[in-house]
Write a protein that holds these residues in place. Structure first.
Motif, mmCIF file in Angstrom:
data_model
loop_
_atom_site.group_PDB
_atom_site.id
_atom_site.type_symbol
_atom_site.label_atom_id
_atom_site.label_comp_id
_atom_site.label_asym_id
_atom_site.label_seq_id
_atom_site.Cartn_x
_atom_site.Cartn_y
_atom_site.Cartn_z
ATOM 1 N N GLY A 176 -7.471 27.923 19.176
ATOM 2 C CA GLY A 176 -7.720 28.585 17.899
ATOM 3 C C GLY A 176 -8.729 27.910 16.994
ATOM 4 O O GLY A 176 -8.986 28.388 15.885
ATOM 5 N N LEU A 177 -9.306 26.796 17.428
ATOM 6 C CA LEU A 177 -10.276 26.110 16.559
ATOM 7 C C LEU A 177 -11.677 26.701 16.726
ATOM 8 O O LEU A 177 -12.033 27.179 17.801
ATOM 9 C CB LEU A 177 -10.308 24.618 16.883
ATOM 10 N N PRO A 178 -12.460 26.658 15.673
ATOM 11 C CA PRO A 178 -13.835 27.174 15.746
ATOM 12 C C PRO A 178 -14.687 26.285 16.656
ATOM 13 O O PRO A 178 -14.296 25.159 16.997
ATOM 14 C CB PRO A 178 -14.335 27.085 14.305
ATOM 15 N N LEU A 179 -15.858 26.778 16.998
ATOM 16 C CA LEU A 179 -16.766 26.051 17.880
ATOM 17 C C LEU A 179 -18.034 25.714 17.096
ATOM 18 O O LEU A 179 -18.848 26.592 16.808
ATOM 19 C CB LEU A 179 -17.090 26.966 19.065
ATOM 20 N N ILE A 180 -18.158 24.457 16.747
ATOM 21 C CA ILE A 180 -19.314 24.016 15.961
ATOM 22 C C ILE A 180 -20.091 22.986 16.767
ATOM 23 O O ILE A 180 -19.563 21.920 17.104
ATOM 24 C CB ILE A 180 -18.867 23.389 14.618
ATOM 25 N N LYS A 181 -21.338 23.295 17.052
ATOM 26 C CA LYS A 181 -22.159 22.415 17.882
ATOM 27 C C LYS A 181 -23.076 21.544 17.030
ATOM 28 O O LYS A 181 -23.582 21.994 16.001
ATOM 29 C CB LYS A 181 -23.006 23.287 18.822
ATOM 30 N N ILE A 182 -23.279 20.312 17.490
ATOM 31 C CA ILE A 182 -24.299 19.460 16.863
ATOM 32 C C ILE A 182 -25.612 19.819 17.563
ATOM 33 O O ILE A 182 -25.924 19.301 18.642
ATOM 34 C CB ILE A 182 -23.994 17.958 17.075
ATOM 35 N N ALA A 183 -26.367 20.706 16.959
ATOM 36 C CA ALA A 183 -27.575 21.207 17.614
ATOM 37 C C ALA A 183 -28.748 20.241 17.491
ATOM 38 O O ALA A 183 -29.751 20.369 18.197
ATOM 39 C CB ALA A 183 -27.951 22.566 17.025
ATOM 40 N N GLY A 184 -28.610 19.249 16.624
ATOM 41 C CA GLY A 184 -29.677 18.265 16.463
ATOM 42 C C GLY A 184 -29.150 17.027 15.762
ATOM 43 O O GLY A 184 -28.225 17.106 14.950
ATOM 44 N N SER A 185 -29.725 15.885 16.078
ATOM 45 C CA SER A 185 -29.294 14.615 15.494
ATOM 46 C C SER A 185 -30.471 13.657 15.591
ATOM 47 O O SER A 185 -30.976 13.398 16.689
ATOM 48 C CB SER A 185 -28.103 14.080 16.293
ATOM 49 N N ALA A 186 -30.949 13.128 14.473
ATOM 50 C CA ALA A 186 -32.141 12.272 14.525
ATOM 51 C C ALA A 186 -32.229 11.346 13.321
ATOM 52 O O ALA A 186 -31.763 11.672 12.231
ATOM 53 C CB ALA A 186 -33.400 13.132 14.590
ATOM 54 N N ILE A 187 -32.824 10.205 13.555
ATOM 55 C CA ILE A 187 -33.093 9.241 12.477
ATOM 56 C C ILE A 187 -34.602 9.060 12.355
ATOM 57 O O ILE A 187 -35.294 8.944 13.360
ATOM 58 C CB ILE A 187 -32.436 7.874 12.770
ATOM 59 N N GLY A 188 -35.086 9.040 11.126
ATOM 60 C CA GLY A 188 -36.482 8.691 10.863
ATOM 61 C C GLY A 188 -36.504 7.541 9.871
ATOM 62 O O GLY A 188 -35.609 7.438 9.034
ATOM 63 N N THR A 189 -37.513 6.687 9.949
ATOM 64 C CA THR A 189 -37.538 5.534 9.044
ATOM 65 C C THR A 189 -38.876 5.407 8.310
ATOM 66 O O THR A 189 -39.862 6.051 8.663
ATOM 67 C CB THR A 189 -37.271 4.212 9.803
ATOM 68 N N ASP A 190 -38.854 4.560 7.305
ATOM 69 C CA ASP A 190 -40.041 4.301 6.493
ATOM 70 C C ASP A 190 -39.918 2.860 5.994
ATOM 71 O O ASP A 190 -38.917 2.184 6.255
ATOM 72 C CB ASP A 190 -40.069 5.290 5.308
ATOM 73 N N SER A 191 -40.921 2.384 5.277
ATOM 74 C CA SER A 191 -40.799 1.048 4.689
ATOM 75 C C SER A 191 -39.667 1.060 3.669
ATOM 76 O O SER A 191 -39.396 2.087 3.046
ATOM 77 C CB SER A 191 -42.105 0.657 3.999
ATOM 78 N N LEU A 192 -39.017 -0.075 3.485
ATOM 79 C CA LEU A 192 -37.990 -0.163 2.450
ATOM 80 C C LEU A 192 -38.654 -0.147 1.074
ATOM 81 O O LEU A 192 -38.207 0.559 0.169
ATOM 82 C CB LEU A 192 -37.145 -1.436 2.620
ATOM 83 N N ALA A 193 -39.680 -0.947 0.916
ATOM 84 C CA ALA A 193 -40.314 -1.092 -0.395
ATOM 85 C C ALA A 193 -41.173 0.122 -0.728
ATOM 86 O O ALA A 193 -41.977 0.573 0.086
ATOM 87 C CB ALA A 193 -41.179 -2.354 -0.419
#
Lengths: 390, 390
Positions: free
Chosen positions: A233-250
């Motif tokens: 009876g639970l819904p079906l939710i997919k993780i269709a995308g997952s990503a990390i992007g980075t930049d300088s801290l400062a």
């Protein structure tokens, strides 16, 4: 790579309670998520905790192993992931890899943060570790002052006023008012916004998130496990995308201070994975820690032109019935921003939206939602796309 | 799941230098590893940093994104992993999942820790966050006092004396003497060991690791990338196993304080993955932070019977030409223990052994090596098996 599904959610009410104990806050969120998913503990192979300040403010590290033990999972693979305020979603990213890569069939991701027990100076100093210490922190920059620099630059560059940012805060508070798990339950209008106390010019109190405590958890699983839960009876939710992007801290090291490059990269990657376009996104749970970040995120994510993000939503586009609802449960501004937990709260709330269980906060019939969790002023940006499968 | 290979290593000399800056220490290690692997930066999709104390002792978090930026990888996926003293290998575990799961073809893992710039009381307090704060830390337990409890219990339970532990320290210092990247270059004998200053009874100075700074890095890659590097003359070293096992943080919560359950689980998992038996292991780079942990690790990993670990190696079995060499470059005791970096140093040194590039520290012709990195007093245990492929 295997598809990964989100099969259970749990959250605690975001609060300000110096007496709360971190491990039991996490336990509550995880237990609720496990119960929701209807799985047995022995099915769980991994637990990842996202957290930023516990080593400094509560003298506690190894939260991964600690939380595993507290919920009865002693022995399983566990560790902690840190990416400042982006820790919760970064931990989720590891969980996605663990399940998607075939290492575990079920993983728990917990985001937890306890900050209000410390004195505000200590909390401010702990949060400032998200910045570049050698270039920013050591010069006295705090998280608020860095966002103030961004906001001031934006106002100067594009000729907008403080008032232009107000609708972001007003919408967040409007949505947060009906979130029983949120922290601030107070509707505001433009007058309240404009009259709110100046923290660091031009950032006012109502441009910034509250300091608070909270924990949230999600259960990630393979399609097989998700379909078994679906039959129950639970819904079906997919993780269709997952990503990390980075930049300088400062900020001063950025190619263009007015472009959140981590958001650009993270959004591009996650949308390529999901194979969808901007117009397919029905909800954008963005990292509205500061109104300036909301504005810059809308631009860098591609929903508004450069310099126009601040105007996006003035005609109601970002409300729950608008073209692109954001902060649907109040966002960081009103639901609250327990930093390492925030990214997981975003996923919990998005799951509720996609499964039609958001109650008064329900957005009409969404299929795709984009969540975005930002570490620091944009150094680590973690995006996920959730898809409702029928 | 795809096979994962270790194709490049880099390390800085372990040191005690308050003037050193953490980001440049990490940069040096990563640059060396990248140069060693002979890859281009654009091939690298992810950077994970293992670190324990930077948030507290150097006011710096988001080390993943920071290190990515410093080495010219701004933009790539990056985050920090924490599992106390087990952080370095826990970060490696994520790297293994990223490459093995098909998310990236090449990942960099960096372990880094800078501790000697802080006053010793602060460092001791920071290290105590590896323990259970509510049950141990808050009662004044430090990392040394907890290991003293374990050692005292062991001596009482099995009727052994402090002297029985001496050969572990002596072997470590013997091996560390010829490690140019090690911290302590001093051979010791049983008399020196027995006369060393008592820290917390029965733990003496020579039962414990030095406080120091260091960074190490490894490059993980797919078989295709590894074979390309192999054609350029590089050896082929496979990660034949990678696993984390956990236990309660607090010693009093353990089922049996004399059994490191995290080591039992982690070792079992990693050996099943590699499909090998104890007699196949040619080197065991264990987590010899304290001589009592060496003893308990040998038992829990299955190389000695319960209560007999302390006697293992008294006849030379653990020396470089013995049956099961340990601490081949001096281990945590003599090479040094920059906590979040240690797990990566273990992999760097093991790679050198398996590729016949260990110089004076070379173990004769090893094929399989087991590395084991322990967080706290055994709450998070990360094991890897490296295999030399011809």
């Amino acid at each position: 790579m295997r598809d990964v599904y989100l099969i259970g959610i749990g959250q605690t009410k975001v609060t300000k309670n110096a007496g709360i104990r971190g491990r039991y806050m996490a336990e509550e969120a995880i237990n609720r998520a496990v119960a929701h998913a209807g799985i047995e503990l022995k099915q769980i192979g991994m637990l990842v905790t996202g957290n930023m300040t516990a080593g400094r403010l509560t003298h506690q590290q190894q939260l991964g192993a600690l939380h595993a033990d507290v919920v009865g999972l002693r022995g399983v693979e566990a560790a902690t992931v840190e990416a400042a305020c982006g820790s919760g979603a970064a931990a989720t990213r590891w969980g996605v890899m663990a399940v998607g890569g075939g290492f575990h069939d079920v993983a728990v991701v917990c985001g937890s943060e306890r900050m209000t027990h410390a004195c505000l100076d200590d909390t401010t100093a702990a949060l400032a570790t998200a910045a570049d210490w050698e270039l920013e922190g050591i010069n006295g920059e705090s998280f608020i002052s860095l966002n103030a620099r961004l906001m001031k630059r934006y106002m100067h560059t594009y000729g907008v006023t403080s008032e232009d940012f107000g609708h972001f805060a007003i919408t967040a508070h409007e949505n947060g008012f009906t979130n029983p798990n949120g922290f601030l339950h107070k509707k505001i209008d433009m007058e309240t916004y404009l009259n709110s106390r100046m923290l660091v010019d031009p950032v006012k109190l109502l441009d910034a998130p509250p300091v608070c405590d909270g924990a949230a958890a999600v259960i990630l699983a393979t399609e097989e496990v998700a379909r078994a839960a679906h039959r129950q009876g639970l819904p079906l939710i997919k993780i269709a995308g997952s990503a990390i992007g980075t930049d300088s801290l400062a900020l001063d090291s950025r190619r263009d201070m007015m472009v959140l490059e981590g958001v650009v990269l993270s959004t591009r990657r996650v949308m390529e994975q999901a194979g969808i376009k901007h117009e397919d996104i029905d909800i954008f749970e963005l990292h509205d820690a500061y109104t300036i970040i909301t504005s810059l995120s809308l631009e860098a994510a591609g929903f508004a032109e450069k310099g126009k993000g601040v105007h996006f939503g003035k005609n109601g586009e970002i409300t729950r019935t608008g073209k692109l609802p954001i902060s649907t449960f109040g966002g960081l501004k009103s639901r609250g921003h327990p930093v390492g937990a925030t990214g997981v709260y975003q996923l919990v709330e998005t799951y509720m939206q996609l499964t039609g269980t958001a109650g008064e906060n329900q957005v009409p019939d969404p299929e795709f939602a984009l969540t975005q969790n930002v570490g620091g002023t944009g150094a680590t940006v973690v995006s996920h796309i959730l898809q409702r499968c029928s």
